[in-house]
Design a protein around this motif. Structure first.
Motif, PDB file in Angstrom:
ATOM      1  N   THR A 193      11.250  14.115   0.976  1.00  0.00           N
ATOM      2  CA  THR A 193      10.719  13.048   1.823  1.00  0.00           C
ATOM      3  C   THR A 193      10.857  11.727   1.082  1.00  0.00           C
ATOM      4  O   THR A 193      10.745  11.672  -0.148  1.00  0.00           O
ATOM      5  CB  THR A 193       9.243  13.299   2.166  1.00  0.00           C
ATOM      6  OG1 THR A 193       8.474  13.353   0.956  1.00  0.00           O
ATOM      7  CG2 THR A 193       9.085  14.613   2.922  1.00  0.00           C
ATOM      8  N   ALA A 194      11.098  10.659   1.828  1.00  0.00           N
ATOM      9  CA  ALA A 194      11.391   9.378   1.190  1.00  0.00           C
ATOM     10  C   ALA A 194      10.864   8.215   2.019  1.00  0.00           C
ATOM     11  O   ALA A 194      10.739   8.307   3.245  1.00  0.00           O
ATOM     12  CB  ALA A 194      12.895   9.214   0.991  1.00  0.00           C
ATOM     13  N   ILE A 195      10.576   7.129   1.327  1.00  0.00           N
ATOM     14  CA  ILE A 195      10.329   5.825   1.957  1.00  0.00           C
ATOM     15  C   ILE A 195      11.428   4.894   1.488  1.00  0.00           C
ATOM     16  O   ILE A 195      11.747   4.847   0.297  1.00  0.00           O
ATOM     17  CB  ILE A 195       8.971   5.240   1.549  1.00  0.00           C
ATOM     18  CG1 ILE A 195       7.814   6.044   2.148  1.00  0.00           C
ATOM     19  CG2 ILE A 195       8.851   3.775   1.978  1.00  0.00           C
ATOM     20  CD1 ILE A 195       6.449   5.595   1.656  1.00  0.00           C
TER      21      ILE A 195
ATOM     22  N   SER B 140      -1.245  -3.622   3.564  1.00  0.00           N
ATOM     23  CA  SER B 140      -0.101  -3.117   4.325  1.00  0.00           C
ATOM     24  C   SER B 140       0.598  -1.980   3.580  1.00  0.00           C
ATOM     25  O   SER B 140       0.967  -0.959   4.187  1.00  0.00           O
ATOM     26  CB  SER B 140       0.871  -4.255   4.610  1.00  0.00           C
ATOM     27  OG  SER B 140       1.863  -3.865   5.522  1.00  0.00           O
ATOM     28  N   ILE B 141       0.769  -2.129   2.274  1.00  0.00           N
ATOM     29  CA  ILE B 141       1.376  -1.057   1.466  1.00  0.00           C
ATOM     30  C   ILE B 141       0.502   0.196   1.513  1.00  0.00           C
ATOM     31  O   ILE B 141       1.001   1.325   1.641  1.00  0.00           O
ATOM     32  CB  ILE B 141       1.576  -1.523   0.014  1.00  0.00           C
ATOM     33  CG1 ILE B 141       2.758  -2.497  -0.084  1.00  0.00           C
ATOM     34  CG2 ILE B 141       1.789  -0.336  -0.928  1.00  0.00           C
ATOM     35  CD1 ILE B 141       4.130  -1.859  -0.040  1.00  0.00           C
ATOM     36  N   ASN B 142      -0.802   0.023   1.409  1.00  0.00           N
ATOM     37  CA  ASN B 142      -1.710   1.176   1.434  1.00  0.00           C
ATOM     38  C   ASN B 142      -1.672   1.887   2.785  1.00  0.00           C
ATOM     39  O   ASN B 142      -1.760   3.119   2.853  1.00  0.00           O
ATOM     40  CB  ASN B 142      -3.128   0.735   1.095  1.00  0.00           C
ATOM     41  CG  ASN B 142      -3.271   0.320  -0.358  1.00  0.00           C
ATOM     42  OD1 ASN B 142      -2.474   0.714  -1.200  1.00  0.00           O
ATOM     43  ND2 ASN B 142      -4.285  -0.473  -0.657  1.00  0.00           N
ATOM     44  N   ALA B 143      -1.552   1.123   3.864  1.00  0.00           N
ATOM     45  CA  ALA B 143      -1.427   1.731   5.190  1.00  0.00           C
ATOM     46  C   ALA B 143      -0.124   2.520   5.302  1.00  0.00           C
ATOM     47  O   ALA B 143      -0.095   3.615   5.888  1.00  0.00           O
ATOM     48  CB  ALA B 143      -1.495   0.647   6.265  1.00  0.00           C
ATOM     49  N   MET B 144       0.953   1.982   4.726  1.00  0.00           N
ATOM     50  CA  MET B 144       2.228   2.705   4.711  1.00  0.00           C
ATOM     51  C   MET B 144       2.110   4.001   3.921  1.00  0.00           C
ATOM     52  O   MET B 144       2.620   5.049   4.334  1.00  0.00           O
ATOM     53  CB  MET B 144       3.320   1.818   4.112  1.00  0.00           C
ATOM     54  CG  MET B 144       4.679   2.490   4.017  1.00  0.00           C
ATOM     55  SD  MET B 144       5.954   1.411   3.268  1.00  0.00           S
ATOM     56  CE  MET B 144       5.440   1.460   1.539  1.00  0.00           C
ATOM     57  N   ALA B 145       1.424   3.944   2.789  1.00  0.00           N
ATOM     58  CA  ALA B 145       1.239   5.140   1.965  1.00  0.00           C
ATOM     59  C   ALA B 145       0.461   6.201   2.726  1.00  0.00           C
ATOM     60  O   ALA B 145       0.806   7.393   2.706  1.00  0.00           O
ATOM     61  CB  ALA B 145       0.521   4.779   0.669  1.00  0.00           C
ATOM     62  N   GLU B 146      -0.595   5.774   3.430  1.00  0.00           N
ATOM     63  CA  GLU B 146      -1.401   6.726   4.206  1.00  0.00           C
ATOM     64  C   GLU B 146      -0.563   7.375   5.304  1.00  0.00           C
ATOM     65  O   GLU B 146      -0.629   8.586   5.530  1.00  0.00           O
ATOM     66  CB  GLU B 146      -2.606   6.017   4.811  1.00  0.00           C
ATOM     67  CG  GLU B 146      -3.528   6.942   5.577  1.00  0.00           C
ATOM     68  CD  GLU B 146      -4.766   6.251   6.103  1.00  0.00           C
ATOM     69  OE1 GLU B 146      -5.526   6.903   6.847  1.00  0.00           O
ATOM     70  OE2 GLU B 146      -4.982   5.068   5.771  1.00  0.00           O
TER      71      GLU B 146
ATOM     72  N   LEU C 113       2.563  -3.278  -6.238  1.00  0.00           N
ATOM     73  CA  LEU C 113       1.692  -2.700  -5.213  1.00  0.00           C
ATOM     74  C   LEU C 113       2.113  -1.282  -4.846  1.00  0.00           C
ATOM     75  O   LEU C 113       1.261  -0.398  -4.650  1.00  0.00           O
ATOM     76  CB  LEU C 113       1.690  -3.587  -3.965  1.00  0.00           C
ATOM     77  CG  LEU C 113       1.061  -4.972  -4.113  1.00  0.00           C
ATOM     78  CD1 LEU C 113       1.255  -5.784  -2.832  1.00  0.00           C
ATOM     79  CD2 LEU C 113      -0.417  -4.868  -4.465  1.00  0.00           C
ATOM     80  N   ALA C 114       3.419  -1.049  -4.762  1.00  0.00           N
ATOM     81  CA  ALA C 114       3.906   0.289  -4.440  1.00  0.00           C
ATOM     82  C   ALA C 114       3.568   1.275  -5.553  1.00  0.00           C
ATOM     83  O   ALA C 114       3.227   2.434  -5.297  1.00  0.00           O
ATOM     84  CB  ALA C 114       5.413   0.256  -4.189  1.00  0.00           C
ATOM     85  N   ALA C 115       3.651   0.819  -6.803  1.00  0.00           N
ATOM     86  CA  ALA C 115       3.289   1.692  -7.924  1.00  0.00           C
ATOM     87  C   ALA C 115       1.815   2.068  -7.853  1.00  0.00           C
ATOM     88  O   ALA C 115       1.445   3.236  -8.064  1.00  0.00           O
ATOM     89  CB  ALA C 115       3.595   0.995  -9.247  1.00  0.00           C
ATOM     90  N   LYS C 116       0.953   1.103  -7.550  1.00  0.00           N
ATOM     91  CA  LYS C 116      -0.472   1.404  -7.424  1.00  0.00           C
ATOM     92  C   LYS C 116      -0.732   2.416  -6.314  1.00  0.00           C
ATOM     93  O   LYS C 116      -1.605   3.282  -6.427  1.00  0.00           O
ATOM     94  CB  LYS C 116      -1.263   0.120  -7.161  1.00  0.00           C
ATOM     95  CG  LYS C 116      -1.404  -0.785  -8.377  1.00  0.00           C
ATOM     96  CD  LYS C 116      -2.212  -2.041  -8.059  1.00  0.00           C
ATOM     97  CE  LYS C 116      -3.671  -1.741  -7.784  1.00  0.00           C
ATOM     98  NZ  LYS C 116      -4.391  -1.286  -8.984  1.00  0.00           N
ATOM     99  N   ALA C 117       0.038   2.318  -5.235  1.00  0.00           N
ATOM    100  CA  ALA C 117      -0.181   3.194  -4.083  1.00  0.00           C
ATOM    101  C   ALA C 117       0.391   4.590  -4.280  1.00  0.00           C
ATOM    102  O   ALA C 117      -0.200   5.577  -3.818  1.00  0.00           O
ATOM    103  CB  ALA C 117       0.428   2.551  -2.837  1.00  0.00           C
ATOM    104  N   PHE C 118       1.547   4.708  -4.970  1.00  0.00           N
ATOM    105  CA  PHE C 118       2.261   5.984  -4.988  1.00  0.00           C
ATOM    106  C   PHE C 118       2.305   6.700  -6.333  1.00  0.00           C
ATOM    107  O   PHE C 118       2.478   7.916  -6.374  1.00  0.00           O
ATOM    108  CB  PHE C 118       3.694   5.791  -4.476  1.00  0.00           C
ATOM    109  CG  PHE C 118       3.761   5.473  -3.020  1.00  0.00           C
ATOM    110  CD1 PHE C 118       3.536   6.453  -2.070  1.00  0.00           C
ATOM    111  CD2 PHE C 118       4.021   4.183  -2.588  1.00  0.00           C
ATOM    112  CE1 PHE C 118       3.573   6.160  -0.715  1.00  0.00           C
ATOM    113  CE2 PHE C 118       4.062   3.869  -1.240  1.00  0.00           C
ATOM    114  CZ  PHE C 118       3.835   4.868  -0.297  1.00  0.00           C
ATOM    115  N   VAL C 119       2.180   5.979  -7.448  1.00  0.00           N
ATOM    116  CA  VAL C 119       2.262   6.654  -8.749  1.00  0.00           C
ATOM    117  C   VAL C 119       1.172   7.706  -8.922  1.00  0.00           C
ATOM    118  O   VAL C 119       1.457   8.814  -9.389  1.00  0.00           O
ATOM    119  CB  VAL C 119       2.285   5.631  -9.898  1.00  0.00           C
ATOM    120  CG1 VAL C 119       1.976   6.294 -11.236  1.00  0.00           C
ATOM    121  CG2 VAL C 119       3.650   4.941  -9.955  1.00  0.00           C
TER     122      VAL C 119
END
Length: 248
Positions: free
Chosen positions: A7-9, A65-71, A117-123
């Motif tokens: 799976t990918a973004i 917005s990044i956090n909503a995408m992660a969810e 922001l993406a690192a905070k959300a996905f790492v």
């Protein structure tokens, strides 16, 4: 099918390199969240890519917005294997001191802050899984800067350094981090890089690329699918130039 079951973004995937990367990932067996600030464009791209693509409107410079995408991604897929930070912007070519603060902030937010922001959300999610691949799209501008694109050049140099730092820190957790350095391609940003899109300007730009053509979305997709696949399991911290020899 080197990405079968993954799976990918892909951010900035409504057009250009992002669409090319998403298309190649799907051809290689992945399911892809097509993310872009242009929600209508993301929907259209996802529809064109078929049932293994879903759309997401995202402002990559916004934590909410990044956090909503992660969810959305984790709720939809259960886990995320690959994150491609492709979204990027530039300012128009001009002397460095004449770039407005608003334009500088926009380049900073989209090209730099988005990766933080993406690192905070996905790492944390990838650490919990003990695996993951992050791909940051930098640029030849971060290796061989051009005059009058100073703050864009600097932002892409930051991406290259951040990629290497992330790779070293995250390797013990099973997470690989690499970057791609494309030369300019047939994307919506091309006119911005050149200042004006004329046959003369194109000829001048192409004269600096030994292979004699621009990067294509397919070129980027091919390189991205390799670096994000298990075939590249020993490769991390690399900033691969996809530039037809531009940086030699």
């Amino acid at each position: 099918m080197k990405l079968n079951g993954k799976t990918a973004i892909v951010t900035g995937a409504a057009s250009g390199f992002g669409t090319g990367i998403a298309a190649k990932f799907i051809a290689e067996g992945a399911r892809v969240l097509v993310a872009d600030i242009n929600g209508t464009g993301a929907e259209a791209a996802a529809k064109s890519l078929g049932e293994n693509a879903i759309a997401c409107q995202v402002d990559v410079g916004s934590a909410a917005s990044i956090n909503a995408m992660a969810e959305l991604a984790i709720t939809t897929y259960g886990k995320l294997d690959i994150l491609v930070n492709n979204a990027g912007v530039t300012h128009l070519p001009m002397p460095m001191e004449t770039v407005t603060e608003d334009d500088f902030d926009r380049v900073y937010n989209v090209n730099i802050k988005s990766i933080y922001l993406a690192a905070k959300a996905f790492v944390p999610h990838m650490k919990a899984n003990g695996a993951g691949a992050i791909l940051n799209v930098a640029s030849t501008a971060g290796v061989s800067p051009r005059p009058n694109l100073n703050w864009y050049n600097a932002s892409k140099g930051w991406v290259i350094t951040a990629t290497k730092a992330m790779a070293v820190e995250l390797a013990p957790f099973g997470i690989r981090v690499n970057a791609l350095n494309p030369v300019a391609g047939e994307t919506p940003l091309l006119k911005s890089f050149m200042g004006e899109d004329t046959p003369e300007m194109r000829a001048k730009f192409l004269s600096t690329i030994p292979i004699g053509r621009f990067s294509t979305p397919e070129d980027m997709g091919n390189a991205a699918s390799f670096l994000c696949s298990d075939e590249a399991s020993m490769i991390t911290g690399v900033a691969m130039e996809v530039d037809g020899g531009r940086c030699i």
